[in-house]
Enzyme design. Structure first.
Site, PDB file in Angstrom:
ATOM      1  CD  GLU A  31     -38.838 -25.904  26.315  1.00 52.88           C
ATOM      2  OE1 GLU A  31     -39.146 -26.204  25.151  1.00 52.88           O
ATOM      3  OE2 GLU A  31     -37.704 -26.034  26.784  1.00 52.88           O
ATOM      4  CE  LYS A  92     -35.430 -26.216  18.041  1.00 50.15           C
ATOM      5  NZ  LYS A  92     -34.032 -26.693  18.091  1.00 50.15           N
ATOM      6  CG  ASP A 144     -26.974 -22.144  15.322  1.00 47.59           C
ATOM      7  OD1 ASP A 144     -27.836 -21.512  15.965  1.00 47.59           O
ATOM      8  OD2 ASP A 144     -27.103 -23.335  14.999  1.00 47.59           O
ATOM      9  CE  LYS A 165     -30.735 -26.621  24.581  1.00 49.84           C
ATOM     10  NZ  LYS A 165     -31.945 -25.975  25.072  1.00 49.84           N
TER      11      LYS A 165
END
Ligand code: PSU
Ligand code: MN
Length: 318
Positions: A31, A92, A144, A165
């Site tokens: 990516e 992004k 989110d 993450k």
């Protein structure tokens, strides 16, 4: 309008990757958001080139994915990698952003969700990244959740990562992966990795020890007609992890700073990663890089186990 390989002319597979895919050779997708938004300049360019070289030295063909001037590119030239790493205003792009970016001729880096989708279109089955997106820690208020999770539930891709993450709510993210029926296996670990740190403290149901074992699971997915992702969770080594107490301390500060600054949406993950880097005197950066390198090397091995044409019988095109 479709081209010879059935793809739209706005989706271009670089020649080396196309030859490798058509010949059943090992290919690894990479990516680009980690390059453009996840790492500081100019180190990010070095890393982009290094990751591609790691795939090649693992006898597989690298294909970094990005959108350039409205064209989705699977496999970039060195000059194109320079654009991803250095161009100002590079966007992004998650999967939902691709149609708008491509229609307007925009350029941007692809996240895990957009990369997994485009790699699948091109016929690439193995993908390496650092850490997956997931559910943010304030998810009950903000809603989110990275699109990475839902998109992985409908892309047939094997993604090698160091877990989710650790700036995120890892248990909630793992729960979402279960709900979405995404298979998760630890690589030589019974514990789900913690991205910057070796273990998140969450136990895993499945663990494998070899690239061949990963390829066997991929074949069973195909035999069953299951077209969701396989997450291969590969922990950063204990000697390369970020000090866990420093991690927790700086993360608390990072989350508080994001809240104070009202940082939300696409900007939140890059903000937290950058805050962690500065707050740990680059320690988080080194751990992140160690994880991405190890994931990329493992992805090349898995791509070799998966490939129908072993690399000993054909050379990887450049
Ligand atoms: N892994 C890293 N660094 C990153 C990312 C992954 O080590 O910057 C990127 C990936 O592109 C992933 C994105 O899809 O972060 C998640 O962003 P968000 O939380 O906004 O969905
Ligand atoms: Mn988000």
């Amino acid at each position: 309008m479709k081209s010879d390989n059935g793809l739209s002319p706005a989706v271009v597979v670089a020649e080396a990757a196309r030859i490798a895919i058509d010949a059943g050779l090992p290919v690894v997708a990479l990516e680009s958001t980690i390059i453009s938004h996840g790492l500081p300049k100019p180190r990010n360019l070095q890393v982009a080139l290094e990751l591609e070289d790691l795939v090649r030295s693992g006898s597989a063909c690298p294909a970094t994915v990005a959108v350039l001037d409205g064209v989705a590119r699977i496999g970039l030239t060195e000059a194109e990698l320079v654009r991803v790493a250095s161009e100002e205003g590079f966007r992004k792009l998650g999967l939902r952003d691709l149609p708008a970016a491509m229609a307007s001729g925009a350029s941007g880096a692809t996240t895990v969700s957009a990369t997994a989708y485009l790699a699948g279109l091109a016929g690439i089955r193995v993908f390496a990244t650092g850490g997956l997106g997931g559910v943010h820690r304030d998810w009950m208020a903000s809603w989110d959740e990275s699109a990475d999770l839902e998109v992985l539930s409908r892309c047939s891709i094997t993604i090698v990562c160091a877990g989710i993450k650790s700036i995120l709510d890892v248990p909630a993210s793992l729960q979402r992966l279960e709900t979405l029926s995404v298979t998760v296996v630890g690589y030589r670990t019974e514990m789900f990795p913690g991205f910057y740190i070796t273990s998140s403290g969450e136990a895993l149901d499945w663990s494998v020890d070899t690239p061949d074992a990963v390829a066997s699971i991929m074949r069973k997915q195909d035999e069953l007609g299951i077209s969701s992702a396989l997450v291969v969770a590969n922990p950063v080594s204990l000697s390369e992890q970020l000090d866990p107490s420093l991690h927790d301390e700086v993360l608390d500060e990072a989350l508080a700073a994001a809240e104070r600054g009202g940082v939300r949406g696409q900007a939140l993950t890059p903000f937290l990663l950058d805050f962690m880097r500065k707050g740990t005197s680059e320690g988080s950066l080194e751990a992140n890089l160690a994880a991405v390198r190890a994931n990329t090397a493992l992805a090349a091995k898995i791509a070799n186990s998966w490939a129908t044409t072993p690399i000993s019988r054909a050379r990887v095109p450049r």
